[in-house]
Design an enzyme around this catalytic site. Structure first.
Site, PDB file in Angstrom:
ATOM      1  N   ASP A  27       0.823  -1.208   0.000  1.00 18.59           N
ATOM      2  CA  ASP A  27       0.000   0.000   0.000  1.00 18.59           C
ATOM      3  C   ASP A  27       0.857   1.258   0.000  1.00 18.59           C
ATOM      4  O   ASP A  27       1.749   1.418   0.836  1.00 18.59           O
ATOM      5  CB  ASP A  27      -0.904  -0.015   1.239  1.00 18.59           C
ATOM      6  CG  ASP A  27      -2.054   0.960   1.126  1.00 18.59           C
ATOM      7  OD1 ASP A  27      -2.172   1.635   0.084  1.00 18.59           O
ATOM      8  OD2 ASP A  27      -2.847   1.049   2.078  1.00 18.59           O
ATOM      9  N   ASP A  28       0.580   2.175  -0.929  1.00 16.96           N
ATOM     10  CA  ASP A  28       1.303   3.444  -1.042  1.00 16.96           C
ATOM     11  C   ASP A  28       2.791   3.235  -1.284  1.00 16.96           C
ATOM     12  O   ASP A  28       3.638   3.977  -0.778  1.00 16.96           O
ATOM     13  CB  ASP A  28       1.103   4.298   0.218  1.00 16.96           C
ATOM     14  CG  ASP A  28      -0.059   5.268   0.061  1.00 16.96           C
ATOM     15  OD1 ASP A  28      -0.784   5.159  -0.941  1.00 16.96           O
ATOM     16  OD2 ASP A  28      -0.245   6.126   0.931  1.00 16.96           O
ATOM     17  N   CYS A  74      -6.276   5.536  -2.800  1.00 11.64           N
ATOM     18  CA  CYS A  74      -6.367   4.104  -2.517  1.00 11.64           C
ATOM     19  C   CYS A  74      -7.545   3.416  -3.198  1.00 11.64           C
ATOM     20  O   CYS A  74      -7.372   2.556  -4.052  1.00 11.64           O
ATOM     21  CB  CYS A  74      -6.437   3.900  -1.009  1.00 11.64           C
ATOM     22  SG  CYS A  74      -6.451   2.159  -0.542  1.00 11.64           S
ATOM     23  N   HIS A 128      -9.983  -1.675  -0.790  1.00 10.94           N
ATOM     24  CA  HIS A 128     -10.075  -0.710   0.307  1.00 10.94           C
ATOM     25  C   HIS A 128     -11.249  -1.147   1.166  1.00 10.94           C
ATOM     26  O   HIS A 128     -12.369  -1.307   0.680  1.00 10.94           O
ATOM     27  CB  HIS A 128     -10.302   0.710  -0.232  1.00 10.94           C
ATOM     28  CG  HIS A 128     -10.175   1.758   0.823  1.00 10.94           C
ATOM     29  ND1 HIS A 128      -8.988   2.427   1.059  1.00 10.94           N
ATOM     30  CD2 HIS A 128     -11.053   2.226   1.727  1.00 10.94           C
ATOM     31  CE1 HIS A 128      -9.159   3.274   2.060  1.00 10.94           C
ATOM     32  NE2 HIS A 128     -10.408   3.166   2.474  1.00 10.94           N
TER      33      HIS A 128
END
Length: 288
Positions: A27-28, A74, A128
């Site tokens: 994530d990210d 996201c 998400h």
């Protein structure tokens, strides 16, 4: 700070001619791994990355050097990836809306495997969570989705390193979820029905807050951390591409505490010392 998700698709031994699938997501995570060092060097600066396992995998894999996030947020980017549709088709441009309700009843990647005879199981952060996916899109999975409780976060600090003693008492969420999914992988591989499996694991880091074992800071001495080549937004950036940095929600990065009252507006960023501090923590979270 909208950054892309980082995705790996692995195939294991085939069952009756059908490959088992291991689907990994971070994530990210920018492509800040050693395997991308040469590709990245003219684009942005970073310390030499300590990512030996990903680098070893990349050396025997197809590695994309021009893959881009559909949208730097996201839920829209994950929905786009998992349904193979652009955000203007899914109609997911922000967090909170569920594509099946406002875009269309699109089949997802795990759902497709499930509908074609696979045992499909997942954990961590794939979709998400919450209303953005109807609670991890239950129709996509053969078993209940593995979603562990969050790491404690009071938004006082944007990053924190943990001692071995602290982790022994309270392991981090990614560690807990990974152990559960490793056990599911072992169980799936012993399935006497010889049903092929699709197993998905999404780790939450390096998403904010940057939580990691403190030993990973050793790979990134403070003197090796430099500043971005360009701290400014692109010329003629569309309004839809900008949103206030999430990092402002943390006390140590608030405009008041960093001494930059206009932090959060376009082209106003953190002091250099804080930028270096945050970059070092981000790299450590990636190595973790």
């Amino acid at each position: 700070m909208g950054l892309p998700i980082f995705c790996l698709l692995l195939t294991a031994l085939a069952v009756n001619g059908q490959p088992n699938i291991l689907f990994l997501v971070a994530d990210d995570m920018r492509p800040n791994i050693g395997a991308y060092q040469d590709t990245n060097s003219p684009i942005y600066s970073s310390a030499p990355m300590h990512t030996p396992n990903l680098d070893a995998l990349a050396s025997s894999s197809m590695l994309f050097s021009r893959a881009y996030a559909q949208q730097a947020l996201c839920s829209p980017s994950r929905t786009s990836l998992l349904t193979s549709r652009r955000p203007d088709t899914t109609r997911i441009l922000r967090i909170g809306n569920y594509w099946r309700e406002i875009g269309g009843n699109f089949t997802t990647i795990p759902q497709y495997f499930k509908e074609n005879g696979y045992f499909v199981t997942g954990g961590g952060k794939i979709f998400h969570g919450g209303p953005s996916s109807g609670q991890h899109d239950p129709i996509s999975w053969s078993t209940p989705f593995n979603n562990q409780y969050d790491d404690p976060d009071d938004h006082s600090h944007s990053w924190k390193s943990f001692t071995e003693e602290e982790l022994e008492e309270a392991p981090l969420r990614d560690t807990r979820e990974t152990k559960i999914m490793i056990n599911r992988l072992k169980q799936a591989s012993k399935n006497e029905s010889h049903q092929p499996f699709f197993l998905a694991l999404g780790v939450h880091k390096p998403h904010l807050p940057f939580f990691f074992p403190e030993r990973f800071l050793d790979y990134y001495p403070e003197e090796d951390i430099d500043l971005p080549y360009n701290p400014y937004v692109p010329t003629d950036m569309p309004d839809a591409a900008w949103h206030s940095p999430t990092i402002m929600l943390y006390d140590d990065c608030s405009p008041q505490n960093v001494g930059v009252p206009e932090f959060g507006t376009i082209n106003v960023t953190l002091p250099d010392s804080k930028v270096r501090e945050m970059r070092r923590a981000y790299y450590a979270a990636i190595s973790y």
